[in-house]
Structures are given as C-alpha cells and as structure tokens.
Design a protein around this motif. Structure first.
Motif, PDB file in Angstrom:
ATOM      1  N   HIS A   1     -86.081 -42.687  -9.185  1.00  0.00           N
ATOM      2  CA  HIS A   1     -85.483 -42.972 -10.481  1.00  0.00           C
ATOM      3  C   HIS A   1     -84.567 -41.798 -10.835  1.00  0.00           C
ATOM      4  CE1 HIS A   1     -88.217 -46.349 -10.859  1.00  0.00           C
ATOM      5  NE2 HIS A   1     -89.184 -45.552 -10.478  1.00  0.00           N
ATOM      6  N   LYS A   2     -83.496 -41.669 -10.045  1.00  0.00           N
ATOM      7  CA  LYS A   2     -82.613 -40.504 -10.165  1.00  0.00           C
ATOM      8  C   LYS A   2     -81.965 -40.430 -11.544  1.00  0.00           C
ATOM      9  CE  LYS A   2     -81.450 -39.953  -5.293  1.00  0.00           C
ATOM     10  NZ  LYS A   2     -82.295 -41.005  -4.747  1.00  0.00           N
ATOM     11  N   ASN A   3     -81.737 -41.612 -12.141  1.00  0.00           N
ATOM     12  CA  ASN A   3     -80.965 -41.609 -13.385  1.00  0.00           C
ATOM     13  C   ASN A   3     -81.803 -41.465 -14.637  1.00  0.00           C
ATOM     14  OD1 ASN A   3     -78.705 -41.941 -11.861  1.00  0.00           O
ATOM     15  ND2 ASN A   3     -78.901 -44.177 -11.862  1.00  0.00           N
ATOM     16  N   ASP A   4     -83.120 -41.395 -14.508  1.00  0.00           N
ATOM     17  CA  ASP A   4     -83.871 -41.173 -15.737  1.00  0.00           C
ATOM     18  C   ASP A   4     -84.324 -39.721 -15.793  1.00  0.00           C
ATOM     19  OD1 ASP A   4     -86.406 -40.792 -14.611  1.00  0.00           O
ATOM     20  OD2 ASP A   4     -86.941 -42.900 -14.743  1.00  0.00           O
ATOM     21  N   ARG A   5     -84.929 -39.346 -16.940  1.00  0.00           N
ATOM     22  CA  ARG A   5     -85.223 -37.921 -17.097  1.00  0.00           C
ATOM     23  C   ARG A   5     -86.707 -37.625 -16.920  1.00  0.00           C
ATOM     24  NH1 ARG A   5     -84.818 -38.632 -23.514  1.00  0.00           N
ATOM     25  NH2 ARG A   5     -86.910 -37.877 -23.924  1.00  0.00           N
ATOM     26  N   TYR A   6     -87.434 -38.594 -16.374  1.00  0.00           N
ATOM     27  CA  TYR A   6     -88.893 -38.437 -16.304  1.00  0.00           C
ATOM     28  C   TYR A   6     -89.318 -37.853 -14.963  1.00  0.00           C
ATOM     29  CZ  TYR A   6     -88.220 -40.957 -20.470  1.00  0.00           C
ATOM     30  OH  TYR A   6     -87.766 -41.290 -21.706  1.00  0.00           O
ATOM     31  N   HIS A   7     -88.833 -36.635 -14.733  1.00  0.00           N
ATOM     32  CA  HIS A   7     -89.069 -36.030 -13.432  1.00  0.00           C
ATOM     33  C   HIS A   7     -90.232 -35.053 -13.448  1.00  0.00           C
ATOM     34  CE1 HIS A   7     -84.617 -36.955 -12.347  1.00  0.00           C
ATOM     35  NE2 HIS A   7     -85.348 -38.025 -12.568  1.00  0.00           N
ATOM     36  N   ASP A   8     -90.857 -34.888 -14.614  1.00  0.00           N
ATOM     37  CA  ASP A   8     -92.037 -34.027 -14.624  1.00  0.00           C
ATOM     38  C   ASP A   8     -93.088 -34.624 -15.550  1.00  0.00           C
ATOM     39  OD1 ASP A   8     -92.457 -32.225 -17.191  1.00  0.00           O
ATOM     40  OD2 ASP A   8     -90.303 -32.559 -16.922  1.00  0.00           O
ATOM     41  N   PRO A   9     -94.349 -34.283 -15.288  1.00  0.00           N
ATOM     42  CA  PRO A   9     -95.448 -34.930 -16.015  1.00  0.00           C
ATOM     43  C   PRO A   9     -95.368 -34.756 -17.534  1.00  0.00           C
ATOM     44  CG  PRO A   9     -96.279 -33.761 -14.097  1.00  0.00           C
ATOM     45  CD  PRO A   9     -94.832 -33.410 -14.211  1.00  0.00           C
ATOM     46  N   ALA A  10     -94.798 -33.638 -18.018  1.00  0.00           N
ATOM     47  CA  ALA A  10     -94.743 -33.436 -19.472  1.00  0.00           C
ATOM     48  C   ALA A  10     -93.847 -34.487 -20.125  1.00  0.00           C
ATOM     49  CB  ALA A  10     -94.235 -32.032 -19.779  1.00  0.00           C
ATOM     50  N   GLU A  11     -92.696 -34.774 -19.494  1.00  0.00           N
ATOM     51  CA  GLU A  11     -91.785 -35.808 -20.026  1.00  0.00           C
ATOM     52  C   GLU A  11     -92.466 -37.176 -19.979  1.00  0.00           C
ATOM     53  OE1 GLU A  11     -89.104 -35.950 -21.585  1.00  0.00           O
ATOM     54  OE2 GLU A  11     -88.074 -34.045 -21.293  1.00  0.00           O
ATOM     55  N   MET A  12     -93.180 -37.420 -18.883  1.00  0.00           N
ATOM     56  CA  MET A  12     -93.874 -38.716 -18.745  1.00  0.00           C
ATOM     57  C   MET A  12     -94.912 -38.871 -19.854  1.00  0.00           C
ATOM     58  SD  MET A  12     -94.652 -38.982 -14.695  1.00  0.00           S
ATOM     59  CE  MET A  12     -93.381 -38.898 -13.459  1.00  0.00           C
ATOM     60  N   ARG A  13     -95.616 -37.782 -20.120  1.00  0.00           N
ATOM     61  CA  ARG A  13     -96.656 -37.803 -21.155  1.00  0.00           C
ATOM     62  C   ARG A  13     -96.056 -38.187 -22.505  1.00  0.00           C
ATOM     63  NH1 ARG A  13     -99.168 -33.350 -19.037  1.00  0.00           N
ATOM     64  NH2 ARG A  13    -101.067 -34.224 -18.228  1.00  0.00           N
ATOM     65  N   ARG A  14     -94.915 -37.585 -22.828  1.00  0.00           N
ATOM     66  CA  ARG A  14     -94.272 -37.877 -24.122  1.00  0.00           C
ATOM     67  C   ARG A  14     -93.817 -39.341 -24.169  1.00  0.00           C
ATOM     68  NH1 ARG A  14     -92.937 -32.299 -23.844  1.00  0.00           N
ATOM     69  NH2 ARG A  14     -91.107 -32.554 -22.538  1.00  0.00           N
ATOM     70  N   ALA A  15     -93.332 -39.841 -23.045  1.00  0.00           N
ATOM     71  CA  ALA A  15     -92.878 -41.243 -23.013  1.00  0.00           C
ATOM     72  C   ALA A  15     -94.057 -42.190 -23.241  1.00  0.00           C
ATOM     73  CB  ALA A  15     -92.217 -41.537 -21.666  1.00  0.00           C
ATOM     74  N   VAL A  16     -95.185 -41.886 -22.611  1.00  0.00           N
ATOM     75  CA  VAL A  16     -96.382 -42.722 -22.789  1.00  0.00           C
ATOM     76  C   VAL A  16     -96.786 -42.729 -24.263  1.00  0.00           C
ATOM     77  CG1 VAL A  16     -98.855 -42.885 -22.274  1.00  0.00           C
ATOM     78  CG2 VAL A  16     -97.225 -42.428 -20.431  1.00  0.00           C
ATOM     79  N   ALA A  17     -96.755 -41.542 -24.887  1.00  0.00           N
ATOM     80  CA  ALA A  17     -97.166 -41.443 -26.296  1.00  0.00           C
ATOM     81  C   ALA A  17     -96.243 -42.279 -27.181  1.00  0.00           C
ATOM     82  CB  ALA A  17     -97.159 -39.981 -26.729  1.00  0.00           C
ATOM     83  N   ARG A  18     -94.943 -42.263 -26.890  1.00  0.00           N
ATOM     84  CA  ARG A  18     -93.999 -43.036 -27.723  1.00  0.00           C
ATOM     85  C   ARG A  18     -94.266 -44.540 -27.595  1.00  0.00           C
ATOM     86  NH1 ARG A  18     -90.235 -39.019 -25.891  1.00  0.00           N
ATOM     87  NH2 ARG A  18     -89.467 -40.388 -24.245  1.00  0.00           N
ATOM     88  N   ILE A  19     -94.586 -44.987 -26.382  1.00  0.00           N
ATOM     89  CA  ILE A  19     -94.872 -46.423 -26.189  1.00  0.00           C
ATOM     90  C   ILE A  19     -96.181 -46.786 -26.892  1.00  0.00           C
ATOM     91  CG2 ILE A  19     -95.404 -48.191 -24.448  1.00  0.00           C
ATOM     92  CD1 ILE A  19     -93.502 -46.605 -22.540  1.00  0.00           C
ATOM     93  N   HIS A  20     -97.182 -45.935 -26.717  1.00  0.00           N
ATOM     94  CA  HIS A  20     -98.469 -46.183 -27.374  1.00  0.00           C
ATOM     95  C   HIS A  20     -98.329 -46.205 -28.892  1.00  0.00           C
ATOM     96  CE1 HIS A  20    -101.290 -44.934 -23.839  1.00  0.00           C
ATOM     97  NE2 HIS A  20    -101.013 -46.220 -23.839  1.00  0.00           N
ATOM     98  N   ALA A  21     -97.439 -45.382 -29.420  1.00  0.00           N
ATOM     99  CA  ALA A  21     -97.282 -45.303 -30.882  1.00  0.00           C
ATOM    100  C   ALA A  21     -96.869 -46.648 -31.469  1.00  0.00           C
ATOM    101  CB  ALA A  21     -96.252 -44.230 -31.234  1.00  0.00           C
TER     102      ALA A  21
END
Ligand code: SF4
Length: 457
Positions: A286-306
């Motif tokens: 997924h070269k074009n997205d910014r979720y290249h490290d677990p911290a970014e992924m964590r924040r994305a999960v939280a936003r979806i869960h919210a």
C-alpha cells in the motif's frame, strides 16, 4: 447418472464447491460463506436445467449425486479434490466442467480431468456453454475474450443456496477488479486492474431479491468496496433503504474521512474487513497510503471504532524481513486496538501471482502439494525465520487469539454490535483451535519460548 435423460425430464446441472477431506481451515464457521460466484453462474442454467449447488464445506459428498452435467469450481487448495470428483463423474459417463481461479491459472493441469475448462471470468461464455451442454457438445476450453459488463449478469440464483448459507448473511458483489498490485494476490489477474461496477438499478433489484431470502445481513464481496467514494455513498443509501446490516472490504485510508465513516455507520455497516497485511511490511503493498507503521495504524483503528464500526483485520505472516518476534507483536496489536474479528494467515504464493513466479525463480518453493496452499501451511522458504518457526508462530497466534480470554478482552469496548462479534468469534473458535492443535510443534514452541520470542500459550 447418464447424460441422456428422458425427453420429458429437465437435465440436471450440479455445481460443486469442493473441500479436501479431513482439511481443517481457520475460517470454518457454523454458518458458511455465501457462494456468490456459484449462485451467479447457476442462474444461467435456469429454467432449462434443474440446478443444484452442493457445498462440501457443509457436507462432504459420500456418494455422487445424480447429475447430467457437473460444474466444479477450483481453489488452489481444493484442486486435487476437484479433480478427484471430476474423475469420478467422468468415469460414470457424466460430463464435467472445471472453472474457478486455479483452473484459470493452470488450465493445462485441469484439462485432463474435465470435458471443458472455463478460463477467466465465466459469465461471457456461459450462454454458449449452456447451449453446448444441452446439445451434448462441450468444447475443451471456454475462454472469455472480454471482461463482462456487470449489468449484463443475471440476478444470482440465491434461492438455490441452502438455508444455512442464507441464514447468517447473504452476499452481493457490486464491483470487480482492483487497481493495486499486491504481489501475493490473484484478484488483479482474475478480475483485472480496472474497477468495473454494477449500476444502482441492478443492485436495487438484487437487494430486493436478497431481502426476500435472507435475514437482511449482507457480505459485500467486492475487493475494496469503499474505493470509489461517491458510488459507495449511493449504494449505502440502497442498503439503508432495504434495511440491511452489512460488512465489506475496505482499507485504512477510509479512516481519514469523517463524513464517509458517518455515512457508513448510518447505512448499517457492522464492520469493515481491512487488510493490514503486516505491521512492518504494509508499505510493500500500500505504497500510496500513510499507514506504514503500527502507531499510524492504531490511530486509524481508533477513528473507525469511534464511529461504532467494527473491524475484521487481516494479517499475513512470513514476509521477507519478518522474524519470529512478529507473532507476539501482532497478537498484542490486535488485542490492544480491539480489532473485533482478526484473521491471521501464512503468506502463500498462489500460482498465477507475481509472488509465485518470484519464489519459483528463487528456488524458494518447498513443494507443489496444492492442498497445503491454503494459507495455513508454510509452502516456501521464509527469509527471517525457518519454515518450522513460521508454522509454529502461526499456530501459536491462532490459538492465542481464539482463547475465550483473548476474545473477551478485545471485545471489552462494548458497542451495540458486541453480541454479533461474540457470536462470530465463538463460531470460528472451534475450527481455529482444532487447526492450531493439528499444527502444534512442541519442540519448536519450547525453543521459541526459551529465546523469549513466544510466551507460554
Ligand atoms: S490484496 Fe486487496 S488491495 Fe491488494 S491487489 Fe488484492 S484485492 Fe487489491
């Protein structure tokens, strides 16, 4: 079982979804997956043929049901079983058609077991195939020259699926194709890299048919349903109007769009199936997205869960550069983020993918026993650990995530849909623990524990 049946009787077409006898897979749930593809193809045979769909994941075929034409779909892991069924029917004089992703990738392998092989998307050749079958003159190969316009497809014959297939959820496909190039995935080779879509009118008709035979729960099988935002928004309105709760494939980038997330939830979205793939190798695909490290992924999960939307998270083990520390790290990530329904798999180089060609060129394929190309067995030489470590680490993760303690902990974030995720996790738990037990390797487990790489499970 003869090809010639009395003039008055309709010919009998039998579709079979095979399953390798004795196989245990991690996604064996009480309620089977809706067979969208087969019910779509079955629609071409009605009303001239009497049509049945048999799913061996529900009931193994102990004797061959009577049929005048048999159509067997193939995955790589079920190819040997598909050939076995095909050979048995042909020995009894019943013509057999083989299709599906494995037969498409390796038609020359499938051909000796079939009267006809369908290569590629089947719909453009179905009318010809049905006519040839009725005339008793099947051709050896049916290969579509063009990709089908999805609006030309008949409404899938969902009434042919068993009640069990329809009870938990129905299935719908609103688009085909994926522009991404994940080297392990056969979707671009099977459905192409251009997104083709069904019109809203066609989807409206399909949803009306599904509403009559399902409990208004839906799996959207598109490979990335949220890719085309405006179109997805229009479909969400249809889901809402027909009163469906639904789940479908998406990606982490959806978390950046608050309005979209609100619309997803309003439309009855229960959960999004998201391919995290790997905590550290995500950037490979997924070269074009910014979720290249677990911290970014964590924040994305939280936003979806919210927004009250659950996540079915897919993780793959065995990418180059991953060592045996990946198992505990991934399990901890899943637990901490509260991913409701995790799906872990072993990287598998399926024939027809770029990954298969790379591994074959590099001499890294361990064997070609297709029955073990099922994403639960190691079939290649990994770079960052031994095959035995990869196999055991996978078994450990499966067992860990399927334990009642883990399930209850990660579902601690209570939402209105928690009961659904509890049922889904416990419906899969038996198969997952059975598979983990079968794969368990005590000496390798002890070695990984002694090196501090896996905790006691
Ligand atoms: S894994 Fe998903 S995003 Fe990647 S090519 Fe396959 S369908 Fe597309």
């Amino acid at each position: 079982m003869s090809w010639r049946t009395p003039r008055t009787a309709r010919r009998r077409a039998l579709f079979i979804f095979p399953r390798t006898p004795g196989a245990v897979t991690a996604n064996d749930a009480v309620f089977p997956f809706p067979l969208v593809g087969l019910s779509q193809l079955a629609a071409y045979f009605e009303p001239d043929f009497e049509v049945r769909i048999h799913d061996e994941t529900r009931a193994p075929l102990r004797r061959l049901p009577a049929a005048d034409l048999v159509l067997v779909t193939t995955l790589t892991s079920t190819a040997a079983r598909a050939y076995e069924i095909a050979d048995a029917y042909r020995a009894a004089g019943v013509p057999v058609v083989l299709g599906g992703v494995h037969a498409t990738m390796l038609p020359e392998e499938a051909a000796p077991h079939a009267d006809a092989v369908v290569v590629g998307e089947a719909e453009p050749v179905m009318e010809r195939l049905v006519a040839d079958a009725a005339a008793g003159r099947l051709r050896p190969v049916y290969r579509a020259e063009t990709r089908p316009d999805l609006d030309d497809l008949p409404v899938p014959a969902v009434h042919l699926l068993s009640r069990r297939h329809r009870f938990f959820m129905g299935g719908i496909q609103t688009s085909r194709g994926c522009p991404q190039r994940c080297n392990f995935c056969s979707v671009p080779a099977t459905f192409g890299r251009r997104l083709r879509v069904k019109s809203l009118g066609a989807l409206d008709r399909e949803l009306a048919a599904l509403a009559r035979v399902t409990r208004r729960r839906l799996f959207v099988v598109d490979d990335n349903f949220t890719l085309a935002r405006e179109r997805a928004l229009a479909i969400l309105e249809l889901f809402r109007r027909h009163g469906f709760r639904w789940m479908g494939f998406s990606n982490l980038a959806v978390s950046e769009d608050e309005d979209f997330l609100r619309a997803l939830r309003r439309s009855g979205c229960l959960s999004l199936f998201i391919g995290f793939e790997s905590l550290h190798a995500h950037a490979l695909f997924h070269k074009n997205d910014r979720y290249h490290d677990p911290a970014e992924m964590r924040r994305a999960v939280a936003r979806i869960h919210a927004h009250g939307i659950g996540i079915q998270g897919s993780f793959i083990f065995g990418f180059d550069g991953e060592g045996p520390e990946v198992f505990e790290e991934t399990a901890a990530f899943i637990q901490e983020t509260g991913i409701e329904l995790p799906a872990v798999n072993i990287l598998t180089p399926f024939p027809g993918t770029a990954l298969f060609d790379e591994m074959e060129r590099a001499g890294r394929l361990l064997h070609r026993d297709w029955s073990r190309y099922d994403m639960s067995h190691v079939v290649f030489e990994p770079r960052g650990m031994t095959p035995a470590e990869l196999q055991q680490g996978y078994a450990w993760t499966l067992k860990y995530l399927a334990s009642p303690t883990s399930i209850l902990r990660r579902l601690g974030r209570r939402t209105v849909d928690t009961p659904y995720f509890l049922v889904a996790n416990f419906a899969l738990r038996n198969a997952q623990t059975r598979l983990a037990r079968r794969l368990w390797n005590p000496p390798v487990q002890a070695d990984l524990e002694s090196r501090g790489l896996l905790c006691r499970s």
